[in-house]
Design a protein around this motif. Sequence first.
Motif, short mmCIF file in Angstrom:
data_model
loop_
_atom_site.label_atom_id
_atom_site.label_comp_id
_atom_site.label_asym_id
_atom_site.label_seq_id
_atom_site.Cartn_x
_atom_site.Cartn_y
_atom_site.Cartn_z
N ASP A 73 -4.38 -3.22 -5.19
CA ASP A 73 -3.67 -3.15 -3.86
C ASP A 73 -4.22 -4.69 -3.45
O ASP A 73 -5.45 -4.40 -2.97
CB ASP A 73 -3.92 -2.23 -3.18
CG ASP A 73 -2.98 -2.18 -1.62
OD1 ASP A 73 -2.01 -3.14 -1.59
OD2 ASP A 73 -3.29 -1.37 -0.91
N THR B 75 -4.35 -4.40 4.90
CA THR B 75 -5.22 -4.30 3.54
C THR B 75 -6.02 -6.08 3.63
O THR B 75 -5.40 -6.98 3.60
CB THR B 75 -4.48 -4.44 2.35
OG1 THR B 75 -3.59 -3.16 2.39
CG2 THR B 75 -5.32 -4.22 1.24
N ARG C 123 -4.55 2.63 2.50
CA ARG C 123 -4.35 2.81 3.82
C ARG C 123 -3.08 1.80 4.25
O ARG C 123 -3.02 0.73 3.83
CB ARG C 123 -5.60 2.18 4.80
CG ARG C 123 -6.69 3.10 4.60
CD ARG C 123 -7.63 3.04 5.68
NE ARG C 123 -8.88 3.86 5.38
CZ ARG C 123 -10.20 3.19 5.51
NH1 ARG C 123 -10.16 2.18 5.98
NH2 ARG C 123 -11.02 4.12 5.03
N SER D 112 0.83 -1.26 0.00
CA SER D 112 -0.12 -0.30 0.12
C SER D 112 0.98 1.26 0.08
O SER D 112 0.63 2.05 -0.78
CB SER D 112 -0.97 -0.03 1.31
OG SER D 112 -1.65 -1.22 1.04
MG LIG Z 1 -1.66 -2.96 2.47
#
Ligand SMILES: [Mg+2]
Length: 216
Positions: free
Chosen positions: A75, A59, A51, A37
């Motif tokens: 992601d 995630t 985030r 991320s």
């Molecule tokens: Mg992540």
Amino acid sequence: MTISKAAFITSLDAYRAFPHQGEPEIAMVGKSNVGKSSLINKLTNNGKLARTSSTPGKTRLINLFHINEELILVDLPGYGFAKVSQQEKRRWAGMIEGYLTGSKHLKMAFVLVDMRHKPTSDDVAMVEYLRHYEIPFHVIATKCDKLSRAERGRSMPVILRTLAVQPWQVLPFSAEDGTGRDELLRLIGDILSPDEAETAEEPAGDLQAPEDKSFT
Ligand SMILES: [Mg+2]
Ligand SMILES: Nc1nc2c(ncn2[C@@H]2O[C@H](COP(=O)(O)OP(=O)(O)OP(=O)(O)O)[C@@H](O)[C@H]2O)c(=O)[nH]1
């Protein structure tokens, strides 16, 4: 390429078709906490787009980001995070594999490995998985700001040997100080316009169209 616009599209709890104009997709895969991320945030110069957390397992969904309205960065949850239940691990693996085999637009996977450590057996399995499904990939050696020049020099052969990849397939990167950002943007530009890459000045070995690359 220059990124002028980056926007969150949606999150999916399992891979399914979503509104699409045929943009190429590039997916981040790697161990939990490796910096997937953070890489998206550094590339887009937007620290709040994806985030991130110092705690692994941040995630937990497939997150899609539209870049310049011409590319989608994906992601994904991480793998290898010990502190989640077997059921949750299976769910995350299902999301990762469901996406990698389900997307019709995936052009390249970035396999992130922490440059401070030898790639794990999960990383080796991921690279073998990508080879098996003939998904082009590059290895991104993250957190290189935490290593001295000498340590980086020692780490590189370990990554090459463990993952059985060539030097041109590995890019040191830091989401902290931006090392490798320009190279990564160039690589993404080549993925978007492989024809231009072939006529660029750089050595041909680094810039073949993804379709031409062989990982065996
Ligand atoms: Mg992540
Ligand atoms: N020093 C340094 N820290 C980094 C770098 N990239 C990520 N981090 C830190 O590593 C931690 C994890 O980063 P994330 O980007 O959330 O990692 P992730 O791979 O998305 O993790 P999951 O979503 O849990 O799978 C955060 O505390 C980041 O600030 C880097 O290049 N250098």
